[in-house]
Scaffold this motif. Sequence first.
Motif, PDB file in Angstrom:
ATOM      1  N   TYR A 104    -120.987  50.108 106.125  1.00  0.00           N
ATOM      2  CA  TYR A 104    -121.304  51.495 106.413  1.00  0.00           C
ATOM      3  C   TYR A 104    -122.811  51.699 106.217  1.00  0.00           C
ATOM      4  O   TYR A 104    -123.338  51.446 105.148  1.00  0.00           O
TER       5      TYR A 104
ATOM      6  N   TYR B 190    -114.918  57.336 109.705  1.00  0.00           N
ATOM      7  CA  TYR B 190    -116.139  57.477 108.915  1.00  0.00           C
ATOM      8  C   TYR B 190    -116.697  58.900 109.071  1.00  0.00           C
ATOM      9  O   TYR B 190    -117.071  59.560 108.092  1.00  0.00           O
TER      10      TYR B 190
ATOM     11  N   CYS C 250    -114.503  61.381 107.162  1.00  0.00           N
ATOM     12  CA  CYS C 250    -114.762  61.346 105.722  1.00  0.00           C
ATOM     13  C   CYS C 250    -116.031  62.117 105.380  1.00  0.00           C
ATOM     14  O   CYS C 250    -116.081  62.840 104.380  1.00  0.00           O
TER      15      CYS C 250
ATOM     16  N   CYS D  34    -110.141  58.794 101.797  1.00  0.00           N
ATOM     17  CA  CYS D  34    -111.345  58.008 102.067  1.00  0.00           C
ATOM     18  C   CYS D  34    -111.671  57.108 100.875  1.00  0.00           C
ATOM     19  O   CYS D  34    -112.031  55.942 101.052  1.00  0.00           O
ATOM     20  N   ALA D  35    -111.540  57.654  99.683  1.00  0.00           N
ATOM     21  CA  ALA D  35    -111.798  56.858  98.473  1.00  0.00           C
ATOM     22  C   ALA D  35    -110.806  55.702  98.378  1.00  0.00           C
ATOM     23  O   ALA D  35    -111.198  54.579  98.029  1.00  0.00           O
ATOM     24  N   GLU D  36    -109.548  55.941  98.701  1.00  0.00           N
ATOM     25  CA  GLU D  36    -108.523  54.893  98.652  1.00  0.00           C
ATOM     26  C   GLU D  36    -108.805  53.776  99.650  1.00  0.00           C
ATOM     27  O   GLU D  36    -108.524  52.608  99.375  1.00  0.00           O
ATOM     28  N   THR D  37    -109.326  54.132 100.808  1.00  0.00           N
ATOM     29  CA  THR D  37    -109.569  53.133 101.849  1.00  0.00           C
ATOM     30  C   THR D  37    -110.985  52.576 101.826  1.00  0.00           C
ATOM     31  O   THR D  37    -111.320  51.712 102.626  1.00  0.00           O
ATOM     32  N   GLY D  38    -111.820  53.078 100.910  1.00  0.00           N
ATOM     33  CA  GLY D  38    -113.164  52.540 100.747  1.00  0.00           C
ATOM     34  C   GLY D  38    -114.181  53.038 101.750  1.00  0.00           C
ATOM     35  O   GLY D  38    -115.242  52.445 101.928  1.00  0.00           O
ATOM     36  N   ILE D  39    -113.879  54.169 102.403  1.00  0.00           N
ATOM     37  CA  ILE D  39    -114.834  54.737 103.355  1.00  0.00           C
ATOM     38  C   ILE D  39    -115.732  55.715 102.604  1.00  0.00           C
ATOM     39  O   ILE D  39    -115.245  56.650 101.983  1.00  0.00           O
ATOM     40  N   PRO D  40    -117.041  55.515 102.658  1.00  0.00           N
ATOM     41  CA  PRO D  40    -117.941  56.416 101.943  1.00  0.00           C
ATOM     42  C   PRO D  40    -117.978  57.801 102.568  1.00  0.00           C
ATOM     43  O   PRO D  40    -117.664  57.983 103.740  1.00  0.00           O
TER      44      PRO D  40
END
Length: 129
Positions: free
Chosen positions: A31, A62, A65, A121-127
Amino acid sequence: MRTRISFLGAAMLAACTPTEDPSQEYFAPEYLGIETRRLDDDLVSFLVRMRGARTKADVADYGKCAAAQYALIRGFGFARHVRTNVQEEGGLWAGDAVYTISAALPDGLQTIDAEVAVAECAETGIPTV
């Protein structure tokens, strides 16, 4: 009888053998940042860039999020997707996602509960923003 046992043994071994699922590709996105542009009091554009996207949907996620976090930062609980344009060139993906933000659940089909979206988003690692 011996044929039956051999067949049963082979079937049991096959059940224990791991198989590769081609739909489970290795996904390691990079990202590269979010630029926020306020278009009006409740209308915001999020320019996102990334590498390693599998499809346009990864870029759109992205942007989603970013919109969800922005809504929370501004004291709003909801966002509604207006449109997302995605381009890819040389492995660099760029998206321009436009959302409205609001305190109450907006009309429309593509509404987002900002708190729920930020948690996903936090669970999937998307900032986020």
